[in-house]
Design an enzyme around this catalytic site. Structure first.
Site, mmCIF file in Angstrom:
data_model
loop_
_atom_site.group_PDB
_atom_site.id
_atom_site.type_symbol
_atom_site.label_atom_id
_atom_site.label_comp_id
_atom_site.label_asym_id
_atom_site.label_seq_id
_atom_site.Cartn_x
_atom_site.Cartn_y
_atom_site.Cartn_z
ATOM 1 N N GLU A 24 5.612 -3.110 1.347
ATOM 2 C CA GLU A 24 5.800 -2.747 0.110
ATOM 3 C C GLU A 24 4.976 -1.466 -0.362
ATOM 4 O O GLU A 24 3.829 -1.603 -0.077
ATOM 5 C CB GLU A 24 5.357 -3.906 -1.014
ATOM 6 C CG GLU A 24 5.982 -3.515 -2.576
ATOM 7 C CD GLU A 24 4.842 -3.236 -3.516
ATOM 8 O OE1 GLU A 24 4.416 -2.137 -3.812
ATOM 9 O OE2 GLU A 24 4.254 -4.252 -3.755
ATOM 10 N N GLY A 30 0.811 -1.145 -0.058
ATOM 11 C CA GLY A 30 -0.106 -0.080 0.040
ATOM 12 C C GLY A 30 0.795 1.347 -0.011
ATOM 13 O O GLY A 30 1.950 1.362 -0.240
ATOM 14 N N SER A 31 0.345 2.437 0.548
ATOM 15 C CA SER A 31 0.932 3.739 0.443
ATOM 16 C C SER A 31 2.037 3.853 1.551
ATOM 17 O O SER A 31 2.242 2.905 2.613
ATOM 18 C CB SER A 31 0.167 4.704 0.871
ATOM 19 O OG SER A 31 -0.461 4.522 2.292
ATOM 20 N N CYS A 66 1.994 -0.305 -8.617
ATOM 21 C CA CYS A 66 3.007 -0.282 -8.008
ATOM 22 C C CYS A 66 4.343 0.091 -8.857
ATOM 23 O O CYS A 66 5.343 0.660 -8.344
ATOM 24 C CB CYS A 66 3.285 -1.110 -6.764
ATOM 25 S SG CYS A 66 3.497 -2.804 -7.282
ATOM 26 N N GLY A 97 0.592 4.889 5.147
ATOM 27 C CA GLY A 97 -0.064 3.935 5.792
ATOM 28 C C GLY A 97 0.918 2.569 6.349
ATOM 29 O O GLY A 97 1.075 2.115 7.378
ATOM 30 N N GLY A 98 1.892 2.268 5.322
ATOM 31 C CA GLY A 98 3.177 1.486 5.638
ATOM 32 C C GLY A 98 3.933 1.802 6.749
ATOM 33 O O GLY A 98 4.124 1.115 7.790
#
Length: 478
Positions: A231, A207-208, A268, A211-212
């Site tokens: 990732e 994800g972003s 991505c 957020g990660g």
């Protein structure tokens, strides 16, 4: 068999915590029960078959929730089933265990005892699913498949972008997997509680960067920190050499537009930053191809708004020229931001940010400017070189290799093949753990930890380490 969903994402913190607690307790029990590699491989094969058997309903539901085309989603079901079967093969082959045997040697200083080492499963793990791949990086995606192959029960945190699809996929999983080996939870509160739960031994996330990073920090701040494999963001730089541009500018322009606009630019691995030699016509080729670029809706209204905001920032910058494709109401308009090397180097951060959507940045360079441009790049999942026929690009490849998880030549990075040699990773901010991959056979390594046995009796040893190699797995023996 387990929980399909523990909360609908609108419950209280107490409900979310209770949901995670129930799933974690069941996962902890499951982790104590021994399973064989063949048993787990059979589960993965059965999951692939269940997914394919429900293909039509799953694709229709996914198309409703994500706005992706049914053709794209149908192909993604095929890919997801292939991933599950691939990891079934990885489990059966057994080489991932890194089984190593050293025979005793009293003549060494210090003397060497009988040593036998292999990898073992960590225990229950958390998987945070992505929005842009509602099958392949979701409930039964790469993270779940590799973790089950490793022998780790999985608790999946569903993505809010496709909740009904997540629940239906989870229902399929629960028809196949034994009790405690799988659960699905929903909602931000559950996601936070999950990464902090003491039963969870590792977490995977797609994800972003924002957020990660938040979840990564929670994993690291636990009383017992755990590995967090995120990732995250990536701009995936591309370098077009002057020789390549002179030979095939039109093909490069068309290929680039096809790559960065694919599925509304929601990959991505989208090529988001492209260095092109000045005066060779690549910009014109891109502009021509942009006229027939496909338009489509993005996954969520929030992503559409963020994309529109990114275009507004580019358009407000006097150093940037923005090319737009034809506009279709209700969709995100493909765009190219044109800038020269001097303007890029004056404010590189403005162009090194990942923009989720159908946009790329084209940087026009003179030959004496390329080294300075490459020097400011941040790590990405991929880097690409387009070269001329028989052109020696060794120096260029050596400059890009340190910032790339995968280095491509004369192609486009969208599309990550499943294979033993694949690597889908990179240093921060591409991922939180550059030595591991989220695609390919070595993705299983994230869910494993070593154990060495010294002078152990045969009946204590796992079968994979016993004399005569009774299971016939690849081993190193000395």
């Amino acid at each position: 068999m387990g929980d399909v969903t523990a909360t609908d994402g609108t419950g209280t913190d107490t409900a979310a915590a209770a949901a995670v607690e129930s799933a974690a307790t069941a996962a902890a029990r499951a982790a104590l029960l021994p399973t064989t590699r063949d048993e787990r491989a059979a589960w993965l094969d059965a999951l692939a078959a269940a997914l394919e058997a429900d293909r039509a309903a799953l694709v229709a539901l996914a198309a409703e929730e994500t706005h992706l085309s049914e053709a794209r989603l149908d192909g993604e079901v095929t890919r997801t089933a292939a991933q599950l079967r691939f990891f079934a093969g990885v489990a059966r082959e057994g080489g991932y265990l890194e089984a190593t045997l050293d025979s005793p040697d009293p003549a060494l200083i210090p003397p060497r005892p009988d040593l036998r080492r292999m990898l073992r499963p960590l225990g229950p793990v958390a998987v945070y699913t992505s929005s842009n791949f509602p099958f392949a990086f979701s409930v039964l995606g790469n993270d779940t498949a590799s973790a089950l192959a490793a022998g780790c029960p999985v608790i999946v945190k569903a993505h809010p972008g496709h909740p009904r699809l997540s629940r239906r996929t989870a229902e399929l999983a629960l028809t196949v997997l034994p009790a405690g080996w799988f659960a699905l939870v929903e909602g931000m509160e559950a996601g936070v509680a999950l990464v902090q739960h003491p039963v969870i031994r590792a977490a995977g996330f797609t994800g972003s960067e924002r957020g990660g990073r938040a979840l990564f920090d929670l994993a690291a701040s636990r009383p017992d920190p755990i590995p967090f494999y995120g990732e995250l963001g990536s701009v995936n730089p591309v370098v077009v050499t002057r020789a390549a541009a002179r030979e095939r500018a039109a093909d490069i322009g068309a290929g680039l537009v096809g790559s960065f606009t694919r599925d509304a630019g929601q990959y991505c691995t989208k090529p988001g930053l492209v260095f092109v030699p000045s005066g060779e016509g690549v910009e014109d080729a891109v502009s021509a191809a942009l006229g027939s670029a496909p338009t489509s809706r993005q996954l969520t209204d929030g992503m559409s708004a963020a994309y529109a905001s990114a275009l507004e920032r580019f358009e407000a910058d006097d150093a940037v020229s923005v090319l737009l494709a034809h506009e279709v109401p209700g969709t995100s308009t493909p765009a190219v931001a044109l800038v020269d090397a001097a303007a890029f180097l004056a404010a590189p951060d403005a162009f090194l940010e990942e923009h989720f959507g159908p946009v790329t940045v084209l940087v026009s360079y003179r030959d004496d400017e390329l080294a300075a441009l490459l020097a400011v790049l941040r790590p990405s999942l991929t880097a690409t070189v387009h070269r001329g026929a028989a052109e020696d690009v060794t120096a260029l490849a050596n400059a890009l290799a340190p910032i790339a998880g995968r280095l491509l030549f004369d192609g486009w990075p969208t599309g990550v093949a499943i294979g033993w040699a694949q690597h889908h990773g990179g240093s921060w901010p591409a991922t939180t753990a550059s030595i591991h991959s989220s695609v390919g056979a070595t993705a299983i390594r994230r869910w494993l930890t070593p154990i060495a046995y010294q002078d152990a009796p045969q009946d204590v040893l796992p079968p994979e380490l016993r004399d005569a190699n009774p299971l016939g797995i690849p081993r190193r023996e000395s």
